[in-house]
Design a protein around this motif. Sequence first.
Motif, PDB file in Angstrom:
ATOM      1  N   UNK A   1       0.824  -1.205   0.000  1.00  0.00           N
ATOM      2  CA  UNK A   1       0.000   0.000   0.000  1.00  0.00           C
ATOM      3  C   UNK A   1       0.859   1.256   0.000  1.00  0.00           C
ATOM      4  N   UNK A   2       0.374   2.234  -0.708  1.00  0.00           N
ATOM      5  CA  UNK A   2       1.077   3.507  -0.761  1.00  0.00           C
ATOM      6  C   UNK A   2       0.837   4.280   0.531  1.00  0.00           C
ATOM      7  N   UNK A   3       1.889   4.884   1.017  1.00  0.00           N
ATOM      8  CA  UNK A   3       1.750   5.718   2.209  1.00  0.00           C
ATOM      9  C   UNK A   3       1.063   7.018   1.814  1.00  0.00           C
ATOM     10  N   UNK A   4       0.206   7.538   2.681  1.00  0.00           N
ATOM     11  CA  UNK A   4      -0.437   8.808   2.353  1.00  0.00           C
ATOM     12  C   UNK A   4       0.606   9.911   2.271  1.00  0.00           C
ATOM     13  N   UNK A   5       0.398  10.879   1.396  1.00  0.00           N
ATOM     14  CA  UNK A   5       1.369  11.965   1.292  1.00  0.00           C
ATOM     15  C   UNK A   5       1.392  12.760   2.594  1.00  0.00           C
ATOM     16  N   UNK A   6       2.552  13.296   2.949  1.00  0.00           N
ATOM     17  CA  UNK A   6       2.619  14.077   4.180  1.00  0.00           C
ATOM     18  C   UNK A   6       1.710  15.294   4.084  1.00  0.00           C
ATOM     19  N   UNK A   7       1.089  15.607   5.184  1.00  0.00           N
ATOM     20  CA  UNK A   7       0.172  16.742   5.202  1.00  0.00           C
ATOM     21  C   UNK A   7       0.965  18.034   5.212  1.00  0.00           C
ATOM     22  N   UNK A   8       0.475  19.013   4.504  1.00  0.00           N
ATOM     23  CA  UNK A   8       1.126  20.316   4.466  1.00  0.00           C
ATOM     24  C   UNK A   8       0.646  21.206   5.602  1.00  0.00           C
ATOM     25  N   UNK A   9      -0.054  20.624   6.540  1.00  0.00           N
ATOM     26  CA  UNK A   9      -0.593  21.380   7.667  1.00  0.00           C
ATOM     27  C   UNK A   9       0.545  21.722   8.616  1.00  0.00           C
ATOM     28  N   UNK A  10       0.837  22.999   8.763  1.00  0.00           N
ATOM     29  CA  UNK A  10       1.963  23.406   9.595  1.00  0.00           C
ATOM     30  C   UNK A  10       1.579  23.509  11.065  1.00  0.00           C
ATOM     31  N   UNK A  11       0.468  24.151  11.349  1.00  0.00           N
ATOM     32  CA  UNK A  11       0.110  24.445  12.733  1.00  0.00           C
ATOM     33  C   UNK A  11      -1.364  24.165  12.983  1.00  0.00           C
ATOM     34  N   UNK A  12      -1.638  23.461  14.074  1.00  0.00           N
ATOM     35  CA  UNK A  12      -3.007  23.232  14.521  1.00  0.00           C
ATOM     36  C   UNK A  12      -3.094  23.729  15.955  1.00  0.00           C
ATOM     37  N   UNK A  13      -4.072  24.595  16.219  1.00  0.00           N
ATOM     38  CA  UNK A  13      -4.292  25.087  17.570  1.00  0.00           C
ATOM     39  C   UNK A  13      -5.580  24.493  18.102  1.00  0.00           C
ATOM     40  N   UNK A  14      -5.524  23.993  19.340  1.00  0.00           N
ATOM     41  CA  UNK A  14      -6.676  23.388  19.976  1.00  0.00           C
ATOM     42  C   UNK A  14      -6.926  24.117  21.284  1.00  0.00           C
ATOM     43  N   UNK A  15      -8.119  24.683  21.437  1.00  0.00           N
ATOM     44  CA  UNK A  15      -8.507  25.312  22.692  1.00  0.00           C
ATOM     45  C   UNK A  15      -9.225  24.294  23.552  1.00  0.00           C
ATOM     46  N   UNK A  16      -8.718  24.059  24.755  1.00  0.00           N
ATOM     47  CA  UNK A  16      -9.276  23.046  25.642  1.00  0.00           C
ATOM     48  C   UNK A  16      -9.910  23.719  26.848  1.00  0.00           C
ATOM     49  N   UNK A  17     -11.172  23.353  27.129  1.00  0.00           N
ATOM     50  CA  UNK A  17     -11.848  23.915  28.301  1.00  0.00           C
ATOM     51  C   UNK A  17     -11.960  22.903  29.432  1.00  0.00           C
TER      52      UNK A  17
ATOM     53  N   UNK B   1      -7.942  12.118  15.667  1.00  0.00           N
ATOM     54  CA  UNK B   1      -8.283  12.665  14.340  1.00  0.00           C
ATOM     55  C   UNK B   1      -7.310  13.760  13.934  1.00  0.00           C
ATOM     56  N   UNK B   2      -6.910  14.572  14.892  1.00  0.00           N
ATOM     57  CA  UNK B   2      -5.973  15.654  14.619  1.00  0.00           C
ATOM     58  C   UNK B   2      -4.616  15.093  14.204  1.00  0.00           C
ATOM     59  N   UNK B   3      -4.138  14.070  14.905  1.00  0.00           N
ATOM     60  CA  UNK B   3      -2.835  13.487  14.589  1.00  0.00           C
ATOM     61  C   UNK B   3      -2.841  12.763  13.253  1.00  0.00           C
TER      62      UNK B   3
ATOM     63  N   UNK C   1       1.195  13.589  27.141  1.00  0.00           N
ATOM     64  CA  UNK C   1       2.464  12.906  26.868  1.00  0.00           C
ATOM     65  C   UNK C   1       2.346  11.955  25.683  1.00  0.00           C
ATOM     66  N   UNK C   2       1.215  11.264  25.595  1.00  0.00           N
ATOM     67  CA  UNK C   2       0.993  10.363  24.457  1.00  0.00           C
ATOM     68  C   UNK C   2       0.944  11.144  23.146  1.00  0.00           C
ATOM     69  N   UNK C   3       0.241  12.272  23.143  1.00  0.00           N
ATOM     70  CA  UNK C   3       0.177  13.114  21.939  1.00  0.00           C
ATOM     71  C   UNK C   3       1.582  13.598  21.582  1.00  0.00           C
ATOM     72  N   UNK C   4       2.344  14.011  22.586  1.00  0.00           N
ATOM     73  CA  UNK C   4       3.717  14.466  22.368  1.00  0.00           C
ATOM     74  C   UNK C   4       4.555  13.360  21.708  1.00  0.00           C
ATOM     75  N   UNK C   5       4.484  12.144  22.243  1.00  0.00           N
ATOM     76  CA  UNK C   5       5.265  11.025  21.689  1.00  0.00           C
ATOM     77  C   UNK C   5       4.870  10.729  20.246  1.00  0.00           C
ATOM     78  N   UNK C   6       3.568  10.717  20.001  1.00  0.00           N
ATOM     79  CA  UNK C   6       3.095  10.417  18.651  1.00  0.00           C
ATOM     80  C   UNK C   6       3.516  11.497  17.660  1.00  0.00           C
ATOM     81  N   UNK C   7       3.471  12.756  18.081  1.00  0.00           N
ATOM     82  CA  UNK C   7       3.923  13.840  17.202  1.00  0.00           C
ATOM     83  C   UNK C   7       5.426  13.741  16.955  1.00  0.00           C
ATOM     84  N   UNK C   8       6.184  13.457  18.013  1.00  0.00           N
ATOM     85  CA  UNK C   8       7.645  13.400  17.887  1.00  0.00           C
ATOM     86  C   UNK C   8       8.084  12.311  16.916  1.00  0.00           C
TER      87      UNK C   8
END
Length: 135
Positions: free
Chosen positions: A4-20, A36-38, A64-71
Amino acid sequence: MTGPLAPPPCALHLVEVGVTELDLACLPAAGAVFDRLLALSPAQVVVDLSGCRHIDAAAIGLLLDVHRRLARGAGALTIRNPNPRIRRILHTARLDQVLPIVTDPPPDAPATGQEPTSAQPALVAHGRASVTTSE
């Protein structure tokens, strides 16, 4: 066929999430939003905690999990504008040694000639995400 072909890398540079809310009670919904964001493979995710009044150990684990997955994909997670109580919690958990935690100057603060602690992007998108779970 080579596989299977890997999806092309997203050109999304910055995502901001406001958490309440970020605690054990809302962890499943928050986790689904971060999943979904990752999936978009952003270069940087900023979690704005300025509207958040409480954070617990489960939420710190999620961050921490989000940090690891992003890294893994060369992305970065930044925490922005936690209130003093949440900042102390993050410091006690030593999250401030793993993630950048930035504070924007107040909008009416006089200019001091110094760079702000976090740069504002030229374009910021605000919105809501609904998460549905099927049981």
